[in-house]
Design an enzyme around this catalytic site. Structure first.
Site, mmCIF file in Angstrom:
data_model
loop_
_atom_site.group_PDB
_atom_site.id
_atom_site.type_symbol
_atom_site.label_atom_id
_atom_site.label_comp_id
_atom_site.label_asym_id
_atom_site.label_seq_id
_atom_site.Cartn_x
_atom_site.Cartn_y
_atom_site.Cartn_z
ATOM 1 N N TYR A 160 -8.736 17.635 0.880
ATOM 2 C CA TYR A 160 -9.229 17.138 -0.407
ATOM 3 C C TYR A 160 -10.592 17.771 -0.679
ATOM 4 O O TYR A 160 -11.259 18.281 0.231
ATOM 5 C CB TYR A 160 -9.385 15.615 -0.363
ATOM 6 C CG TYR A 160 -8.144 14.838 -0.743
ATOM 7 C CD1 TYR A 160 -7.401 15.178 -1.871
ATOM 8 C CD2 TYR A 160 -7.731 13.746 0.007
ATOM 9 C CE1 TYR A 160 -6.272 14.449 -2.231
ATOM 10 C CE2 TYR A 160 -6.605 13.003 -0.350
ATOM 11 C CZ TYR A 160 -5.882 13.365 -1.468
ATOM 12 O OH TYR A 160 -4.775 12.647 -1.823
ATOM 13 N N ARG A 198 1.847 8.305 -7.702
ATOM 14 C CA ARG A 198 0.696 7.450 -7.352
ATOM 15 C C ARG A 198 -0.536 7.701 -8.208
ATOM 16 O O ARG A 198 -1.494 6.959 -8.134
ATOM 17 C CB ARG A 198 0.330 7.664 -5.870
ATOM 18 C CG ARG A 198 1.349 7.097 -4.933
ATOM 19 C CD ARG A 198 1.093 7.528 -3.505
ATOM 20 N NE ARG A 198 -0.041 6.894 -2.865
ATOM 21 C CZ ARG A 198 -0.008 5.706 -2.267
ATOM 22 N NH1 ARG A 198 1.096 5.010 -2.251
ATOM 23 N NH2 ARG A 198 -1.085 5.215 -1.683
ATOM 24 N N HIS A 214 2.419 13.756 -6.890
ATOM 25 C CA HIS A 214 1.774 12.858 -5.934
ATOM 26 C C HIS A 214 2.626 11.593 -5.723
ATOM 27 O O HIS A 214 2.101 10.509 -5.483
ATOM 28 C CB HIS A 214 0.367 12.486 -6.425
ATOM 29 C CG HIS A 214 -0.644 12.366 -5.314
ATOM 30 N ND1 HIS A 214 -1.455 13.387 -4.914
ATOM 31 C CD2 HIS A 214 -0.966 11.322 -4.499
ATOM 32 C CE1 HIS A 214 -2.244 12.987 -3.936
ATOM 33 N NE2 HIS A 214 -1.962 11.740 -3.647
ATOM 34 N N LYS A 257 -1.224 22.176 -3.705
ATOM 35 C CA LYS A 257 -0.328 21.024 -3.849
ATOM 36 C C LYS A 257 -0.684 20.223 -5.095
ATOM 37 O O LYS A 257 -1.854 19.869 -5.289
ATOM 38 C CB LYS A 257 -0.443 20.134 -2.609
ATOM 39 C CG LYS A 257 0.353 18.842 -2.682
ATOM 40 C CD LYS A 257 0.348 18.135 -1.332
ATOM 41 C CE LYS A 257 1.131 16.834 -1.355
ATOM 42 N NZ LYS A 257 0.440 15.723 -1.994
ATOM 43 N N THR A 274 -5.074 20.065 -2.016
ATOM 44 C CA THR A 274 -4.493 19.160 -3.012
ATOM 45 C C THR A 274 -5.354 19.194 -4.266
ATOM 46 O O THR A 274 -6.561 18.943 -4.212
ATOM 47 C CB THR A 274 -4.414 17.731 -2.442
ATOM 48 O OG1 THR A 274 -3.513 17.753 -1.334
ATOM 49 C CG2 THR A 274 -3.902 16.750 -3.479
ATOM 50 N N TYR A 281 0.835 -1.209 0.000
ATOM 51 C CA TYR A 281 0.000 0.000 0.000
ATOM 52 C C TYR A 281 0.874 1.265 0.000
ATOM 53 O O TYR A 281 0.642 2.209 -0.759
ATOM 54 C CB TYR A 281 -0.929 0.029 1.220
ATOM 55 C CG TYR A 281 -1.598 1.373 1.400
ATOM 56 C CD1 TYR A 281 -2.560 1.800 0.500
ATOM 57 C CD2 TYR A 281 -1.223 2.235 2.439
ATOM 58 C CE1 TYR A 281 -3.148 3.056 0.620
ATOM 59 C CE2 TYR A 281 -1.808 3.491 2.566
ATOM 60 C CZ TYR A 281 -2.769 3.899 1.660
ATOM 61 O OH TYR A 281 -3.337 5.143 1.777
HETATM 62 C C1 LIG Z 1 0.386 6.125 1.196
HETATM 63 C C2 LIG Z 1 0.306 7.520 0.666
HETATM 64 C C3 LIG Z 1 -0.864 8.257 0.861
HETATM 65 C C4 LIG Z 1 -0.955 9.560 0.393
HETATM 66 N N1 LIG Z 1 -2.085 10.287 0.671
HETATM 67 C C5 LIG Z 1 -2.142 11.600 0.331
HETATM 68 C C6 LIG Z 1 -3.220 12.408 0.765
HETATM 69 O O1 LIG Z 1 -4.131 11.944 1.467
HETATM 70 N N2 LIG Z 1 -3.218 13.707 0.379
HETATM 71 C C7 LIG Z 1 -2.218 14.250 -0.387
HETATM 72 O O2 LIG Z 1 -2.258 15.442 -0.708
HETATM 73 N N3 LIG Z 1 -1.171 13.503 -0.789
HETATM 74 C C8 LIG Z 1 -1.101 12.211 -0.436
HETATM 75 N N4 LIG Z 1 -0.016 11.451 -0.799
HETATM 76 C C9 LIG Z 1 1.066 12.078 -1.590
HETATM 77 C C10 LIG Z 1 2.117 12.706 -0.668
HETATM 78 O O3 LIG Z 1 1.625 13.832 -0.004
HETATM 79 C C11 LIG Z 1 3.339 13.161 -1.471
HETATM 80 O O4 LIG Z 1 2.928 14.016 -2.507
HETATM 81 C C12 LIG Z 1 4.148 12.020 -2.061
HETATM 82 O O5 LIG Z 1 4.183 10.904 -1.196
HETATM 83 C C13 LIG Z 1 5.565 12.497 -2.332
HETATM 84 O O6 LIG Z 1 6.336 11.536 -2.976
HETATM 85 P P1 LIG Z 1 7.318 10.534 -2.221
HETATM 86 O O7 LIG Z 1 6.421 9.491 -1.627
HETATM 87 O O8 LIG Z 1 8.167 9.991 -3.309
HETATM 88 O O9 LIG Z 1 8.051 11.302 -1.180
HETATM 89 C C14 LIG Z 1 0.108 10.138 -0.342
HETATM 90 C C15 LIG Z 1 1.277 9.393 -0.541
HETATM 91 C C16 LIG Z 1 1.388 8.109 -0.035
HETATM 92 C C17 LIG Z 1 2.671 7.364 -0.249
#
Ligand SMILES: Cc1cc2nc3c(=O)[nH]c(=O)nc-3n(C[C@H](O)[C@H](O)[C@H](O)COP(=O)(O)O)c2cc1C
Length: 415
Positions: A156, A308, A305, A281, A184, A51
């Site tokens: 969000y 992802r 992001h 963001k 975001t 995950y």
């Molecule tokens: C498991 C997970 C959940 C995430 N959930 C959110 C979220 O709820 N809101 C959001 O703005 N970004 C979310 N992100 C993105 C992170 O804020 C961030 O942009 C990203 O992890 C940065 O890249 P890195 O994982 O390579 O450091 C999530 C990332 C991960 C890994």
């Protein structure tokens, strides 16, 4: 709108504040974040690792983020650095210990039960920004009690009933004293992360099958943390989901409320309501950064992001110089996506960011070390940032911008 927060009064014991037993032994086992990732894979249930670690498609967006950062070369100058430089910075009128922070994440407690609390504690102790996510596992009020000096809040889009829920959560963030609101904007659609789907987490509810139960039983430390901290929950949404809502009821509620990305008109409405600094963001285009600044947004968070959403997005480091050139004088610029070291933080500073954030690095720390993980990750990042600045001859974070840089992936935007 239900006004209850569902939060209980929080006290942070001194034992908890000083629980970190870091130091030499941890440094020896986990000298870099990459070591934490390798250990996390074996230390927590497979579904939890998948995950946190997986991206869209075949993870090519993640690989691109890493490769793009690795490709940035900084030309050092010598004879100017008798001691390690200080790394504290001012962001949005507040002083932080370093130009780095914890990116917002939904569901980090799946990686390690209690994750949100441990990240908040570590950020407060180190005095670096901690961004609590809308779908994080701490209520805003709980996070503010644990991390009053460093709390930012990420929202969000929840547009039903003319954004009633979003506006109420922003009101709570304001009342709790969050310093910065982060909207975001880069999740207009729900995309598929295959690694999450095949381990049984793709269906929008948490119902462990035999495979998942076996995985949990093989991770006794994780199970103990679950017993101590309880099931992961979307703590900011619990109070709106109805009396006695189960974990899966709250997940279903969140999925029904959240959707689409904020439009510019909606962003302007949140700007009107939120009187403290505000950040968008997920920006990848200088024209979007310009539009944000024209609405009075003080911070631009360059991000894909963390790979992802979809694999086709450029690495955020590759669009950073164009965005910094466009708005860097008028807004603070944050970068994330792929940051795995203090050297990456300094690459981002050199290319125009005021601070860099990490997401997965903190999950790997949690997966490898549980409660101690976030503090170890922060310490590694700060020490590496100092070392990288010292190596290139920058006396302050801002001086990183004066170095000569080779950046083969830099994207040029048509005017
Ligand atoms: C498991 C997970 C959940 C995430 N959930 C959110 C979220 O709820 N809101 C959001 O703005 N970004 C979310 N992100 C993105 C992170 O804020 C961030 O942009 C990203 O992890 C940065 O890249 P890195 O994982 O390579 O450091 C999530 C990332 C991960 C890994």
């Amino acid at each position: 709108m239900d006004d209850r927060t569902g939060a209980t009064k929080i006290t942070v014991s001194s034992a908890e504040q000083s629980a970190y037993r870091g130091g030499t032994a941890l440094r020896r086992r986990f000298p870099t974040i990459d070591y934490l990732r390798r250990h996390a894979r074996r230390h927590i249930p497979n579904f939890a690792f998948e995950y946190g670690d997986g991206g869209a498609g075949t993870d090519k967006g993640i690989a691109r983020n890493w490769a793009a950062l690795d490709a940035v070369e900084l030309v050092a100058r010598y004879g100017v650095m008798p001691a390690l430089p200080p790394v504290d910075v001012e962001l949005f009128g507040r002083r932080y210990a370093a130009p780095l922070g914890i990116a917002p994440m939904g569901g980090p407690a799946l990686i390690w039960p209690g994750a949100d609390r441990y990240m908040a504690l570590a950020a407060q102790a180190a005095r670096v920004p901690y961004v609590l996510g809308t779908v994080g596992g701490l209520a805003i009020e709980e996070a503010a009690a644990i991390a009053p000096d460093v709390l930012w809040f990420q929202l969000y889009r929840m547009a039903r009933n003319d954004h009633a829920l979003g506006f109420d959560i922003v009101r709570r963030a304001d009342a709790a004293g969050a310093h910065v609101l982060v909207l975001t904007i880069d999740v207009p659609v729900r995309t598929t992360r295959p690694r999450e789907v095949v381990v049984g987490l793709g269906g929008g509810k948490f119902s462990p099958d035999l495979r998942m139960i076996i995985d949990m039983l093989r991770s006794p430390g994780w199970l103990m943390a679950l017993q101590k901290n309880g099931h992961p929950r979307f703590a900011n949404l619990v109070s709106y989901a109805g009396e006695n809502a189960s974990v899966n009821d709250v997940i279903a509620f969140a999925r029904s409320e959240m959707g689409g990305a904020f439009t510019w008109d909606e962003i302007a409405r949140f700007r009107d309501r939120w009187k403290r600094p505000m950040v968008l963001k997920g920006i990848l285009h200088p024209a979007d950064a310009e539009r944000a600044v024209s609405l009075g947004i003080e911070g631009i968070w360059v991000s894909n992001h963390g790979g992802r959403q979809i694999e086709a997005l450029p690495a955020s480091i590759d669009v950073l110089p164009a965005i910094a050139a466009q708005v860097g004088g008028r807004a603070s610029i944050m970068l994330d996506s792929g940051v795995r070291s203090g050297t990456d933080v300094v690459r981002a500073l050199a290319l125009g960011a005021h601070a860099a954030f990490a997401g997965k690095a903190f999950l790997w720390g949690l997966g490898a070390l549980g409660a101690d993980g976030p503090q170890h990750v922060i310490e590694l990042l700060i020490d590496e940032t100092k070392a990288a600045l010292g190596q290139i001859g920058a006396h302050l974070p801002a001086e990183a911008r004066s170095v000569v840089i080779r950046h083969p992936g830099a994207l040029a935007f048509p005017k």
